[in-house]
Design a protein around this motif. Structure first.
Motif, mmCIF file in Angstrom:
data_model
loop_
_atom_site.group_PDB
_atom_site.id
_atom_site.type_symbol
_atom_site.label_atom_id
_atom_site.label_comp_id
_atom_site.label_asym_id
_atom_site.label_seq_id
_atom_site.Cartn_x
_atom_site.Cartn_y
_atom_site.Cartn_z
ATOM 1 N N UNK A 16 7.326 109.899 4.350
ATOM 2 C CA UNK A 16 6.969 109.718 2.942
ATOM 3 C C UNK A 16 6.366 111.005 2.395
ATOM 4 N N UNK A 17 6.753 111.342 1.175
ATOM 5 C CA UNK A 17 6.245 112.557 0.544
ATOM 6 C C UNK A 17 5.686 112.210 -0.829
ATOM 7 N N UNK A 18 4.480 112.699 -1.119
ATOM 8 C CA UNK A 18 3.845 112.482 -2.416
ATOM 9 C C UNK A 18 3.768 113.800 -3.172
ATOM 10 N N UNK A 19 4.323 113.816 -4.355
ATOM 11 C CA UNK A 19 4.326 115.033 -5.161
ATOM 12 C C UNK A 19 2.923 115.338 -5.672
ATOM 13 N N UNK A 52 9.305 123.225 2.551
ATOM 14 C CA UNK A 52 7.871 123.144 2.831
ATOM 15 C C UNK A 52 7.474 124.217 3.846
ATOM 16 N N UNK A 53 6.203 124.551 3.932
ATOM 17 C CA UNK A 53 5.760 125.608 4.852
ATOM 18 C C UNK A 53 6.135 125.375 6.308
ATOM 19 N N UNK A 54 6.267 124.119 6.714
ATOM 20 C CA UNK A 54 6.599 123.829 8.115
ATOM 21 C C UNK A 54 8.101 123.783 8.372
ATOM 22 N N UNK A 55 8.895 124.223 7.381
ATOM 23 C CA UNK A 55 10.340 124.233 7.571
ATOM 24 C C UNK A 55 11.023 122.935 7.207
ATOM 25 N N UNK A 56 10.257 121.935 6.802
ATOM 26 C CA UNK A 56 10.847 120.688 6.337
ATOM 27 C C UNK A 56 11.226 120.838 4.851
ATOM 28 N N UNK A 57 11.878 119.821 4.321
ATOM 29 C CA UNK A 57 12.299 119.823 2.922
ATOM 30 C C UNK A 57 11.867 118.510 2.281
ATOM 31 N N UNK A 58 11.697 118.533 0.942
ATOM 32 C CA UNK A 58 11.231 117.315 0.271
ATOM 33 C C UNK A 58 12.090 117.007 -0.948
ATOM 34 N N UNK A 59 12.042 115.751 -1.365
ATOM 35 C CA UNK A 59 12.762 115.297 -2.550
ATOM 36 C C UNK A 59 11.826 114.417 -3.368
ATOM 37 N N UNK A 60 11.740 114.711 -4.670
ATOM 38 C CA UNK A 60 10.810 113.984 -5.539
ATOM 39 C C UNK A 60 11.285 112.564 -5.791
ATOM 40 N N UNK A 61 12.575 112.403 -6.086
ATOM 41 C CA UNK A 61 13.079 111.078 -6.462
ATOM 42 C C UNK A 61 12.939 110.058 -5.339
ATOM 43 N N UNK A 62 13.311 110.443 -4.124
ATOM 44 C CA UNK A 62 13.209 109.508 -2.990
ATOM 45 C C UNK A 62 11.826 109.492 -2.353
ATOM 46 N N UNK A 63 10.957 110.408 -2.808
ATOM 47 C CA UNK A 63 9.592 110.535 -2.260
ATOM 48 C C UNK A 63 9.628 110.686 -0.735
#
Length: 286
Positions: free
Chosen positions: A102-105, A74-85
């Motif tokens: 929590x991450x929303x695709x 992500x732009x802020x240096x974090x990372x995301x995963x779709x399956x675990x949201x």
């Protein structure tokens, strides 16, 4: 650290075999000194290594392994995963995740991605027996879909480690699938042997392909490459490696290596008689 030393140390980091990054880092520190400035200078190389090698991590409070890569940063240096949201912060030096949120695709290809994620879980369970991780992500401009898979198998007690990585880009607009599969195996008992191999792949899916069809195409390309590798290994075993040495001495009897000191080299192993006048001397001289 001088620029030259930093470049050399960074190259060591980037070339670290699977599962051995911390060992390489410890060796560098023993040579150059363990201090905060050294780690700070090496951090860019460590970050690049983690993302290129698809380093996986278990999120705090969870059990599923998620990937760290350029595809889900992500732009802020974090990372995301779709399956675990989920999204998380990641310390590249310690390889620890923290601050899970929590991450929303948000993607116009969200339906394909979520369908592919479900199908990919089945593929991993069938073909990756140890430490598999995967991720499916929209590109930054949301025009393509990235599919990444990594399978690790570590056996340091037997002096070997290995990693399989698959990188695919799928364009839903025209059904094209391109990618690269990479294999890295390191064996280091009484020496160093390393297998580094990769293959570029291209395939064409039908227009409007579903997530399940995307995973089916990925699985087919992986199977094809694995079968190619198996054929090459057989050729090496039966051809090149077999030609490097005589499997049995000329007597056609196996050598008892525990009693090697009791053999009379020319007579017992070579199959000749005692040197009486030069008879049976294989070099032809008397």
């Amino acid at each position: 650290m001088s620029p030259e030393a930093l470049e050399i140390a960074s190259n060591f980091i980037l070339d670290a075999p699977p599962g051995e990054l911390q060992d390489v880092r410890a060796d560098i520190e023993s040579l150059l000194g363990d201090d905060a400035s050294l780690i700070e200078e090496l951090t860019p190389a460590i970050e690049q290594y983690n993302k290129e090698q698809l380093v996986s991590v278990v999120l705090p409070g969870g059990s599923q392994r998620v990937i760290v890569s350029e595809y889900n940063e992500l732009p802020d240096g974090r990372y995301f995963d779709v399956e675990s949201q989920s999204s998380w912060a990641f310390d590249h030096v310690t390889q620890k995740a923290s601050a899970v949120q929590t991450y929303t695709l948000e993607s116009k290809h969200a339906d394909i991605i979520k369908s592919a994620v479900r199908s990919l879980s089945t593929h991993l369970s069938e073909h990756y027996p140890a430490l598999p991780s995967s991720g499916i992500y929209p590109s930054t401009d949301d025009s393509t879909i990235a599919v990444v898979i990594v399978g690790n198998k570590y056996s340091p007690s037997n002096f070997w480690n290995g990693r399989w990585r698959s990188f695919f880009q799928f364009d839903p607009s025209n059904g094209s699938l391109t990618g690269t599969i990479k294999v890295d195996v390191h064996y280091y008992e009484d020496g160093n042997v390393r297998l580094l191999t990769k293959k570029s792949v291209e395939a064409q899916l039908g227009s409007g392909a579903s997530g399940a069809e995307l995973v089916k195409a990925v699985a087919a390309e992986e199977k094809k490459y694995q079968e190619e590798l198996n054929r090459e290994f057989v050729k090496l075993a039966e051809g090149t490696f077999k030609g490097l040495r005589r499997q049995l001495p000329v007597t056609r009897q196996k050598i008892d290596w525990e009693k090697i000191g009791t053999y009379k080299l020319g007579q017992d192993i070579g199959g000749g008689r005692n040197n009486d006048g030069g008879k049976d001397n294989e070099c032809g001289r008397q």
